[in-house]
Motif scaffolding. Structure first.
Motif, PDB file in Angstrom:
ATOM      1  N   LYS A 123       0.803  -1.321  -0.003  1.00 57.35           N
ATOM      2  CA  LYS A 123      -0.017  -0.175  -0.066  1.00 57.35           C
ATOM      3  C   LYS A 123       0.793   1.145  -0.235  1.00 57.35           C
ATOM      4  CE  LYS A 123      -3.981  -2.040   2.341  1.00 57.35           C
ATOM      5  NZ  LYS A 123      -4.655  -2.444   1.195  1.00 57.35           N
ATOM      6  N   ILE A 179     -12.229   8.522   5.822  1.00 58.24           N
ATOM      7  CA  ILE A 179     -13.044   9.317   4.728  1.00 58.24           C
ATOM      8  C   ILE A 179     -14.391   8.859   4.937  1.00 58.24           C
ATOM      9  CG2 ILE A 179     -13.449   9.503   2.358  1.00 58.24           C
ATOM     10  CD1 ILE A 179     -10.501   9.068   2.018  1.00 58.24           C
ATOM     11  N   ASN A 187      -8.480   4.085  -3.524  1.00 58.31           N
ATOM     12  CA  ASN A 187      -8.001   3.395  -2.236  1.00 58.31           C
ATOM     13  C   ASN A 187      -7.171   2.347  -2.786  1.00 58.31           C
ATOM     14  OD1 ASN A 187      -7.771   1.718   0.148  1.00 58.31           O
ATOM     15  ND2 ASN A 187      -9.539   0.764  -0.400  1.00 58.31           N
ATOM     16  N   GLU A 188      -7.231   1.513  -3.436  1.00 57.24           N
ATOM     17  CA  GLU A 188      -6.401   0.499  -3.779  1.00 57.24           C
ATOM     18  C   GLU A 188      -6.627  -0.159  -5.152  1.00 57.24           C
ATOM     19  OE1 GLU A 188      -6.167  -2.844  -1.463  1.00 57.24           O
ATOM     20  OE2 GLU A 188      -8.180  -2.897  -0.884  1.00 57.24           O
ATOM     21  N   ILE A 200      -6.288  -4.673   9.843  1.00 58.73           N
ATOM     22  CA  ILE A 200      -6.808  -3.372   9.640  1.00 58.73           C
ATOM     23  C   ILE A 200      -7.891  -3.268  10.750  1.00 58.73           C
ATOM     24  CG2 ILE A 200      -8.249  -1.789   8.275  1.00 58.73           C
ATOM     25  CD1 ILE A 200      -6.875  -3.007   5.858  1.00 58.73           C
ATOM     26  N   GLU A 242      -4.206   6.008   7.607  1.00 62.44           N
ATOM     27  CA  GLU A 242      -4.924   7.028   6.861  1.00 62.44           C
ATOM     28  C   GLU A 242      -6.071   7.726   7.435  1.00 62.44           C
ATOM     29  OE1 GLU A 242      -5.175   3.328   3.216  1.00 62.44           O
ATOM     30  OE2 GLU A 242      -6.822   4.778   3.696  1.00 62.44           O
ATOM     31  N   ALA A 243      -6.100   9.024   7.134  1.00 64.49           N
ATOM     32  CA  ALA A 243      -7.427   9.709   7.654  1.00 64.49           C
ATOM     33  C   ALA A 243      -8.837   8.898   7.195  1.00 64.49           C
ATOM     34  CB  ALA A 243      -7.194  11.161   7.210  1.00 64.49           C
ATOM     35  N   PHE A 276     -16.968  -1.093   9.035  1.00 62.88           N
ATOM     36  CA  PHE A 276     -16.371  -0.936   7.899  1.00 62.88           C
ATOM     37  C   PHE A 276     -16.256  -2.289   7.122  1.00 62.88           C
ATOM     38  CE2 PHE A 276     -12.731  -1.704  10.923  1.00 62.88           C
ATOM     39  CZ  PHE A 276     -11.756  -2.579  10.016  1.00 62.88           C
ATOM     40  N   TYR A 277     -15.731  -2.556   5.852  1.00 71.02           N
ATOM     41  CA  TYR A 277     -15.649  -3.668   5.115  1.00 71.02           C
ATOM     42  C   TYR A 277     -14.412  -4.529   5.711  1.00 71.02           C
ATOM     43  CZ  TYR A 277     -16.698  -6.260   0.919  1.00 71.02           C
ATOM     44  OH  TYR A 277     -17.370  -7.001   0.103  1.00 71.02           O
ATOM     45  N   LYS A 311     -16.547  -9.126   4.441  1.00 69.74           N
ATOM     46  CA  LYS A 311     -16.291  -9.650   3.159  1.00 69.74           C
ATOM     47  C   LYS A 311     -16.682 -11.138   2.724  1.00 69.74           C
ATOM     48  CE  LYS A 311     -12.410  -6.361   2.184  1.00 69.74           C
ATOM     49  NZ  LYS A 311     -11.072  -6.008   2.054  1.00 69.74           N
ATOM     50  N   GLU A 363     -18.179   3.050  -0.876  1.00 66.49           N
ATOM     51  CA  GLU A 363     -17.165   2.179  -1.579  1.00 66.49           C
ATOM     52  C   GLU A 363     -17.564   1.747  -2.796  1.00 66.49           C
ATOM     53  OE1 GLU A 363     -14.992  -0.006   1.119  1.00 66.49           O
ATOM     54  OE2 GLU A 363     -15.861   0.542   2.827  1.00 66.49           O
ATOM     55  N   LYS A 390      -3.255   0.135   9.042  1.00 67.94           N
ATOM     56  CA  LYS A 390      -3.359  -1.058   8.068  1.00 67.94           C
ATOM     57  C   LYS A 390      -1.770  -1.701   8.170  1.00 67.94           C
ATOM     58  CE  LYS A 390      -6.698   1.091   5.129  1.00 67.94           C
ATOM     59  NZ  LYS A 390      -7.120   1.693   3.869  1.00 67.94           N
ATOM     60  N   GLY A 400      -4.246  -7.977   2.885  1.00 69.49           N
ATOM     61  CA  GLY A 400      -5.418  -7.770   1.903  1.00 69.49           C
ATOM     62  C   GLY A 400      -6.461  -8.305   2.955  1.00 69.49           C
ATOM     63  N   SER A 401      -7.659  -8.443   2.259  1.00 68.96           N
ATOM     64  CA  SER A 401      -8.782  -8.650   2.912  1.00 68.96           C
ATOM     65  C   SER A 401      -9.094  -8.361   4.270  1.00 68.96           C
ATOM     66  CB  SER A 401      -8.829 -10.444   2.905  1.00 68.96           C
ATOM     67  OG  SER A 401      -8.967 -10.994   1.669  1.00 68.96           O
ATOM     68  N   SER A 402      -8.547  -7.065   4.463  1.00 66.13           N
ATOM     69  CA  SER A 402      -8.731  -6.554   5.739  1.00 66.13           C
ATOM     70  C   SER A 402      -8.303  -6.963   6.665  1.00 66.13           C
ATOM     71  CB  SER A 402     -10.304  -6.257   5.892  1.00 66.13           C
ATOM     72  OG  SER A 402     -11.037  -5.643   4.991  1.00 66.13           O
TER      73      SER A 402
HETATM   74  N1  LIG Z   1      -9.078   5.965   4.805  1.00 73.17           N
HETATM   75  C1  LIG Z   1     -10.500   5.099   5.004  1.00 73.17           C
HETATM   76  N2  LIG Z   1     -11.638   5.832   5.259  1.00 73.17           N
HETATM   77  C2  LIG Z   1     -12.784   4.921   5.510  1.00 73.17           C
HETATM   78  N3  LIG Z   1     -12.893   3.735   5.610  1.00 73.17           N
HETATM   79  C3  LIG Z   1     -11.617   3.031   5.028  1.00 73.17           C
HETATM   80  C4  LIG Z   1     -10.487   3.671   4.750  1.00 73.17           C
HETATM   81  N4  LIG Z   1      -9.584   2.904   4.713  1.00 73.17           N
HETATM   82  C5  LIG Z   1     -10.047   1.539   4.886  1.00 73.17           C
HETATM   83  N5  LIG Z   1     -11.251   1.750   5.147  1.00 73.17           N
HETATM   84  C6  LIG Z   1     -12.244   0.383   5.111  1.00 73.17           C
HETATM   85  O1  LIG Z   1     -11.593  -0.512   5.403  1.00 73.17           O
HETATM   86  C7  LIG Z   1     -11.752  -1.624   4.360  1.00 73.17           C
HETATM   87  C8  LIG Z   1     -10.517  -2.420   4.031  1.00 73.17           C
HETATM   88  O2  LIG Z   1      -9.485  -1.265   3.695  1.00 73.17           O
HETATM   89  P1  LIG Z   1      -8.416  -1.653   2.510  1.00 73.17           P
HETATM   90  O3  LIG Z   1      -7.489  -0.654   2.492  1.00 73.17           O
HETATM   91  O4  LIG Z   1      -9.363  -1.780   1.364  1.00 73.17           O
HETATM   92  O5  LIG Z   1      -7.934  -3.130   2.851  1.00 73.17           O
HETATM   93  P2  LIG Z   1      -7.520  -4.539   1.851  1.00 73.17           P
HETATM   94  O6  LIG Z   1      -6.573  -4.288   1.322  1.00 73.17           O
HETATM   95  O7  LIG Z   1      -7.198  -5.476   3.138  1.00 73.17           O
HETATM   96  O8  LIG Z   1      -9.014  -4.595   1.200  1.00 73.17           O
HETATM   97  C9  LIG Z   1     -12.041  -0.726   3.100  1.00 73.17           C
HETATM   98  O9  LIG Z   1     -12.896  -1.499   2.271  1.00 73.17           O
HETATM   99  C10 LIG Z   1     -13.185   0.316   3.718  1.00 73.17           C
HETATM  100  O10 LIG Z   1     -14.314  -0.343   4.465  1.00 73.17           O
END
Ligand SMILES: Nc1ncnc2c1ncn2[C@@H]1O[C@H](COP(=O)(O)OP(=O)(O)O)[C@@H](O)[C@H]1O
Ligand SMILES: [Mg+2]
Length: 360
Positions: free
Chosen positions: A137, A223, A314-315, A194, A220-221, A252-253, A258, A227, A184, A189-191
């Motif tokens: 990331k 947001i 995001n990614e 996190i 990260e701040a 959150f996700y 997931k 999504e 994070k 991956g897959s949260s």
């Molecule tokens: N900066 C953010 N603001 C709001 N929600 C976030 C942020 N970063 C991550 N999330 C939440 O966390 C989830 C997983 O983060 P992500 O960076 O996509 O990780 P992964 O690579 O494991 O999928 C996102 O789908 C979202 O729901």
């Protein structure tokens, strides 16, 4: 009848996303045309053993495969162009193309792709550099910044720095990002690993938790966002699908939302956005795909601010989930590419890229 292509479907892996891979693999194989492909199932166990599984595809998903599989060697030596059983090295199974359906470190991060480059075997999906940069990331963010892709505020922190100077790191995060913030592991991956930190105590716990998975962390701040995800397919001229929206069932996700809280997180396809906004996001998805020099496939994920609809990348996921409830195949279905055609196309793209890299 032309000869069938010999495809290795590579699943499992040593990452925290092993189980997700088993689900993805079962669903991919069910959508592969048996008239076109001879399929070998090769699973990598959590401890890194490579095994050939010759049973029923359903027994991959439920984990039964491991006990009845045979150990193999998949050599990097290009004179083999295939693999052999540990117990019978003289019989080499030739391979035309590999379809890695594994997620996370040592799977989606360029390592497997590097082995396949050495072995001189075409493979589905991104090559070494795109895979490894997308997986990390912190690296991906640096590339996005240099290509002018919009993203939220973030800081990269080494686990070691946090251990040595915790107060300094916490002050830096609080003044640059505030709460809530997301902590994070840089490579995961897959949260997995996190957390969302709402206060200092949670931030400290979050940094420790993320530090269990990686030596480099990204903070990260928060947001306040919707999504939105876009599936991209192609090599030099990538195409973007219609957009999908995830409505997570948890705060959150996260990992459970997931894959396991079945049916509670919702996917909305196509995402309900004004057409102009959707087109802007699709263009950004292609820009991000090209910025990382992706090939084959990737799913590009965005945060879209709820009130203003401002878009942040995001990614990029280079081996997106392929389970029966996953966004990537569903987005292509909604764009007019059925699941089994999508697999055909991915294999074609793998062969095309190989030819492009190895002109006769
Ligand atoms: N900066 C953010 N603001 C709001 N929600 C976030 C942020 N970063 C991550 N999330 C939440 O966390 C989830 C997983 O983060 P992500 O960076 O996509 O990780 P992964 O690579 O494991 O999928 C996102 O789908 C979202 O729901
Ligand atoms: Mg994600």
């Amino acid at each position: 009848m032309p000869e069938k292509l010999k495809v290795v479907v590579l699943f499992g892996g040593q990452s925290g996303e092993h189980e997700v891979s088993l689900m993805s693999c079962t669903s991919v194989v069910k959508n592969m045309d048996p008239d076109k492909y001879d399929i070998y199932f090769i699973g990598i166990t959590k401890s890194g053993k490579w095994l050939l599984f010759e049973g029923d595809v359903e027994d991959i998903q439920n984990g039964v495969w491991e006990a009845s599989s045979k150990p193999i060697v998949f050599p990097a030596d290009p004179s083999f162009k295939g693999f052999f059983l540990v117990d019978n090295p003289s019989q080499v199974y030739k391979v035309d193309v590999v379809f890695p359906i594994m997620h996370g470190p040592h799977a989606e991060d360029g390592t497997i792709q590097g082995l396949l480059e050495l072995a001189n075997i075409p493979y589905v999906g991104c090559d070494v550099v795109a895979s490894s940069v997308a997986m990390d990331k912190a690296m991906a963010k640096a590339v996005f910044d240099s290509f002018g892709l919009p993203q939220g505020k973030y800081l990269v922190v080494l686990r070691r720095e946090f251990e040595q100077r915790p107060q300094h790191i916490i002050d830096a995060i609080e003044s640059a990002l505030g709460y809530p913030c997301f902590v994070k592991p840089s490579n995961m991956g897959s949260s997995v690993g996190i957390t969302k930190a709402h206060n200092r105590q949670e931030l400290i716990e979050g940094l420790k938790e993320a530090g269990r998975y990686d030596r480099k962390l990204v903070v990260e701040a928060f947001i306040d966002c919707r999504e939105i995800e876009c599936a991209v397919l192609g090599n030099n001229d990538p195409q973007a699908s219609v957009l999908g929206e995830i409505i997570p069932c948890n705060e959150f996700y996260d990992y459970n939302a997931k894959y396991f809280d079945d049916g509670k997180s919702r996917l909305i396809i196509p995402a309900d956005l004004p057409e102009e906004k959707a087109n802007e996001i699709r263009q950004l998805a292609i820009k991000a795909y090209k910025a990382l020099d992706c090939s084959g496939m990737a799913r590009v994920d965005f945060f879209v601010e709820k009130d203003t609809l401002e878009v942040y990348i995001n990614e990029v996921n280079t081996i997106p989930g392929f389970t029966k409830i996953s966004m990537y195949p569903k987005l292509w279905e909604a764009t007019g590419v059925p699941y089994s055609k999508l697999i055909d196309r991915l294999i074609e793209l793998a062969l095309d890229r190989f030819k492009e890299k190895h002109p006769e």
